[in-house]
Design a protein around this motif. Structure first.
Motif, PDB file in Angstrom:
ATOM      1  N   GLY A 151       5.546  -3.869   5.185  1.00  0.00           N
ATOM      2  CA  GLY A 151       5.656  -3.977   6.471  1.00  0.00           C
ATOM      3  C   GLY A 151       4.589  -3.960   7.312  1.00  0.00           C
ATOM      4  N   PRO A 152       4.563  -4.121   8.727  1.00  0.00           N
ATOM      5  CA  PRO A 152       3.160  -4.061   9.502  1.00  0.00           C
ATOM      6  C   PRO A 152       2.776  -2.918   9.295  1.00  0.00           C
ATOM      7  N   ARG A 153       1.435  -2.858   9.321  1.00  0.00           N
ATOM      8  CA  ARG A 153       0.690  -1.485   8.654  1.00  0.00           C
ATOM      9  C   ARG A 153       0.036  -0.772  10.112  1.00  0.00           C
ATOM     10  N   VAL A 154       0.834  -0.760  10.996  1.00  0.00           N
ATOM     11  CA  VAL A 154       0.599  -0.143  12.417  1.00  0.00           C
ATOM     12  C   VAL A 154       0.376   1.232  12.463  1.00  0.00           C
ATOM     13  N   MET A 155      -0.709   1.735  13.183  1.00  0.00           N
ATOM     14  CA  MET A 155      -0.973   2.946  13.084  1.00  0.00           C
ATOM     15  C   MET A 155       0.082   3.977  13.479  1.00  0.00           C
ATOM     16  N   ASN A 156       0.028   5.216  12.681  1.00  0.00           N
ATOM     17  CA  ASN A 156       1.135   6.470  12.830  1.00  0.00           C
ATOM     18  C   ASN A 156       2.568   5.924  12.202  1.00  0.00           C
ATOM     19  N   SER A 157       2.553   4.973  11.582  1.00  0.00           N
ATOM     20  CA  SER A 157       3.893   4.389  11.220  1.00  0.00           C
ATOM     21  C   SER A 157       3.935   4.703   9.582  1.00  0.00           C
ATOM     22  N   PRO A 158       4.986   4.765   9.026  1.00  0.00           N
ATOM     23  CA  PRO A 158       5.317   5.128   7.524  1.00  0.00           C
ATOM     24  C   PRO A 158       4.904   4.020   6.670  1.00  0.00           C
ATOM     25  N   ALA A 159       4.827   2.698   7.203  1.00  0.00           N
ATOM     26  CA  ALA A 159       4.411   1.509   6.518  1.00  0.00           C
ATOM     27  C   ALA A 159       2.831   1.844   6.356  1.00  0.00           C
ATOM     28  N   HIS A 160       2.470   2.288   7.277  1.00  0.00           N
ATOM     29  CA  HIS A 160       0.709   2.531   7.423  1.00  0.00           C
ATOM     30  C   HIS A 160       0.394   3.579   6.326  1.00  0.00           C
ATOM     31  N   GLU A 161       1.385   4.298   6.259  1.00  0.00           N
ATOM     32  CA  GLU A 161       0.960   5.731   5.445  1.00  0.00           C
ATOM     33  C   GLU A 161       1.050   5.280   3.975  1.00  0.00           C
ATOM     34  N   LYS A 162       2.098   4.575   3.431  1.00  0.00           N
ATOM     35  CA  LYS A 162       2.323   4.093   2.522  1.00  0.00           C
ATOM     36  C   LYS A 162       1.131   2.991   1.799  1.00  0.00           C
ATOM     37  N   CYS A 163       0.902   2.196   2.643  1.00  0.00           N
ATOM     38  CA  CYS A 163      -0.224   1.338   2.383  1.00  0.00           C
ATOM     39  C   CYS A 163      -1.474   1.989   2.125  1.00  0.00           C
ATOM     40  N   ALA A 164      -1.729   3.066   2.884  1.00  0.00           N
ATOM     41  CA  ALA A 164      -3.046   3.703   2.496  1.00  0.00           C
ATOM     42  C   ALA A 164      -2.854   4.267   1.055  1.00  0.00           C
ATOM     43  N   VAL A 165      -1.855   4.904   0.795  1.00  0.00           N
ATOM     44  CA  VAL A 165      -1.854   5.462  -0.616  1.00  0.00           C
ATOM     45  C   VAL A 165      -1.805   4.356  -1.641  1.00  0.00           C
ATOM     46  N   PHE A 166      -1.079   3.333  -1.454  1.00  0.00           N
ATOM     47  CA  PHE A 166      -1.369   1.995  -2.345  1.00  0.00           C
ATOM     48  C   PHE A 166      -2.867   1.670  -2.562  1.00  0.00           C
ATOM     49  N   LEU A 167      -3.655   1.434  -1.382  1.00  0.00           N
ATOM     50  CA  LEU A 167      -5.180   1.223  -1.359  1.00  0.00           C
ATOM     51  C   LEU A 167      -5.857   2.044  -1.994  1.00  0.00           C
ATOM     52  N   ILE A 168      -5.659   3.470  -1.951  1.00  0.00           N
ATOM     53  CA  ILE A 168      -6.354   4.424  -2.410  1.00  0.00           C
ATOM     54  C   ILE A 168      -6.074   4.247  -4.012  1.00  0.00           C
ATOM     55  N   ASN A 169      -4.961   4.200  -4.526  1.00  0.00           N
ATOM     56  CA  ASN A 169      -4.576   4.273  -5.711  1.00  0.00           C
ATOM     57  C   ASN A 169      -4.983   3.103  -6.474  1.00  0.00           C
ATOM     58  N   LYS A 170      -5.161   2.032  -5.870  1.00  0.00           N
ATOM     59  CA  LYS A 170      -5.581   0.838  -6.337  1.00  0.00           C
ATOM     60  C   LYS A 170      -7.213   0.775  -6.612  1.00  0.00           C
ATOM     61  N   LEU A 171      -7.906   1.395  -5.582  1.00  0.00           N
ATOM     62  CA  LEU A 171      -9.337   1.529  -5.745  1.00  0.00           C
ATOM     63  C   LEU A 171      -9.747   2.432  -6.590  1.00  0.00           C
ATOM     64  N   LYS A 172      -8.961   3.623  -6.811  1.00  0.00           N
ATOM     65  CA  LYS A 172      -9.137   4.394  -7.793  1.00  0.00           C
ATOM     66  C   LYS A 172      -8.814   4.328  -9.448  1.00  0.00           C
ATOM     67  N   SER A 173      -8.315   3.166  -9.475  1.00  0.00           N
ATOM     68  CA  SER A 173      -7.950   2.601 -10.751  1.00  0.00           C
ATOM     69  C   SER A 173      -9.217   1.793 -11.179  1.00  0.00           C
ATOM     70  N   TRP A 174     -10.120   1.515 -10.301  1.00  0.00           N
ATOM     71  CA  TRP A 174     -11.170   0.615 -10.720  1.00  0.00           C
ATOM     72  C   TRP A 174     -12.616   1.377 -10.371  1.00  0.00           C
ATOM     73  N   CYS A 175     -12.587   2.442  -9.683  1.00  0.00           N
ATOM     74  CA  CYS A 175     -13.854   3.339  -9.242  1.00  0.00           C
ATOM     75  C   CYS A 175     -13.620   4.733  -9.191  1.00  0.00           C
ATOM     76  N   GLN A 176     -14.553   5.445  -9.848  1.00  0.00           N
ATOM     77  CA  GLN A 176     -14.543   6.894  -9.857  1.00  0.00           C
ATOM     78  C   GLN A 176     -14.791   7.595  -8.501  1.00  0.00           C
ATOM     79  N   ASN A 177     -15.448   6.891  -7.740  1.00  0.00           N
ATOM     80  CA  ASN A 177     -15.916   7.572  -6.315  1.00  0.00           C
ATOM     81  C   ASN A 177     -15.232   7.034  -5.314  1.00  0.00           C
TER      82      ASN A 177
END
Ligand code: AHN
Ligand code: ZN
Length: 336
Positions: free
Chosen positions: A62-88
């Motif tokens: 859903g729209p990744r609007v600041m302070n929304s649950p969708a925004h929070e969930k997308c942050a977790v997704f992006l962090i995990n995605k990047l961590k799967s390719w990068c150690q830092n």
């Protein structure tokens, strides 16, 4: 026997990865013959299907609007995605105050490849989406949040595929991928104010420019992606990029034109845009350009569906993602 086969396979593989450009023999000033050998790493092939899929995945929250649950969930997704390719991977969390006084919880997400070297560049895009479609032709939509398929997700989708590529084949330089938050919470069109409203855009990048994830962070240059996925996109040479980093604009435009993307990267100067590259240039002093879809024939000067409900998946074209992604990979893998 097996060893010999292995040896030859390794040789073949290595020659696929490394290409040697031997420039013709030159005669030096003292008359002796010098041979200039340059080793360049093979530029990987950008995968527009993966980039597109990463756009689909971001939009699924859903729209990744600041302070929304969708925004929070997308942050977790992006962090995990990047961590799967990068150690830092660093997540810079904090709060900033919006134009209307709302406190916004932001996360700037940074993946650092080859973090030990100062010989580095960075690529960035914003990952939040705008809370209002204030430029929608239908005023009933002005308070609706946007999908931000192009305005946000397209740049992030491209950067995720680049992170994946870098994890497979290492460039010679260090690369940081920075996903800025809180870019698109600027005041709506009808907001009456007597203060400079430009300052309310790019809140995440302003924060990072003042307090980078790493003390004394340095890069040779930076490239920002903004609205890089619409069909037949036109990237004009944005005014502030030309002011702060003309050589980088030329490098990127020449690269794109050389590899066949002249219909997207136009040698045509566009207006000055307040975007995430501005604080990086002004505060950190790192020459940074903005690859942004500008269109003189549209009412706003931006991509035609800018800040409208039509900035959705239907307005994303893999050919445009590919033009930008392949250009960036070519720039990265030619850096020494
Ligand atoms: C201003 O409207 C001042 N800047 C636009 C920056 C932006 C918003 N890019 C995408 N969304
Ligand atoms: Zn926007």
């Amino acid at each position: 026997m097996n060893k010999t086969i292995n040896y030859f396979l390794t040789l073949i593989f290595a020659s696929m990865l490394i290409s040697c450009n031997l420039t013709p023999k030159k005669t030096g000033s003292e008359g002796e013959t010098t041979e200039k050998k340059t080793i360049a790493i093979k530029v990987p092939e950008f995968n527009p299907d993966s980039a597109y899929f990463y756009v689909v995945q971001q939009l699924a929250f859903g729209p990744r609007v600041m302070n929304s649950p969708a925004h929070e969930k997308c942050a977790v997704f992006l962090i995990n995605k990047l961590k799967s390719w990068c150690q830092n991977v660093t997540v810079q969390k904090g709060t900033v105050k919006a134009y209307n006084g709302t406190i916004l919880n932001f996360s700037n997400i940074i993946a650092s490849f080859n973090p030990g070297t100062n010989n580095r560049i960075f690529l960035c895009s914003h990952w939040d989406s705008r809370p209002y479609a204030d430029h929608d032709p239908d005023p009933k939509n002005h308070n609706k949040p946007i999908d931000g398929a192009n305005d946000g997700a397209s740049g992030v989708g491209i950067l995720l595929d680049i992170a994946r590529q870098i994890s497979i084949s290492k460039p010679l330089i260090g690369v940081d991928i920075i996903l800025f938050d809180a870019e698109d919470y600027g005041p709506p069109q009808d907001w009456k104010s007597n203060v400079n409203t430009e300052d309310f855009w790019g809140l995440g990048s302003q924060y990072w420019a003042n307090q980078p994830h790493k003390a004394n962070y340095f890069a040779k240059y930076g490239i920002l992606l903004d609205m890089v996925g619409a069909p037949n996109a036109t990237f004009l040479m944005e005014g502030l990029s030309m002011h702060y980093a003309p050589d980088i604009v030329k490098l990127v435009w020449e690269t794109a034109n050389r590899i066949g993307f002249s219909r997207y990267f136009l040698y045509d100067e566009g207006g000055q845009i307040t975007d995430d590259h501005v604080p990086v240039n002004k505060i950190r002093g790192i020459p940074t350009i903005d690859i942004i879809h500008l269109d003189r024939s549209s009412e706003t000067g931006f991509y035609p569906y800018w800040h409208t409900t039509k900035d959705n998946l239907a307005s994303i074209d893999k050919n445009t993602l590919n033009a930008v992604g392949q250009t960036l990979l070519t720039v990265i893998y030619n850096e020494k």
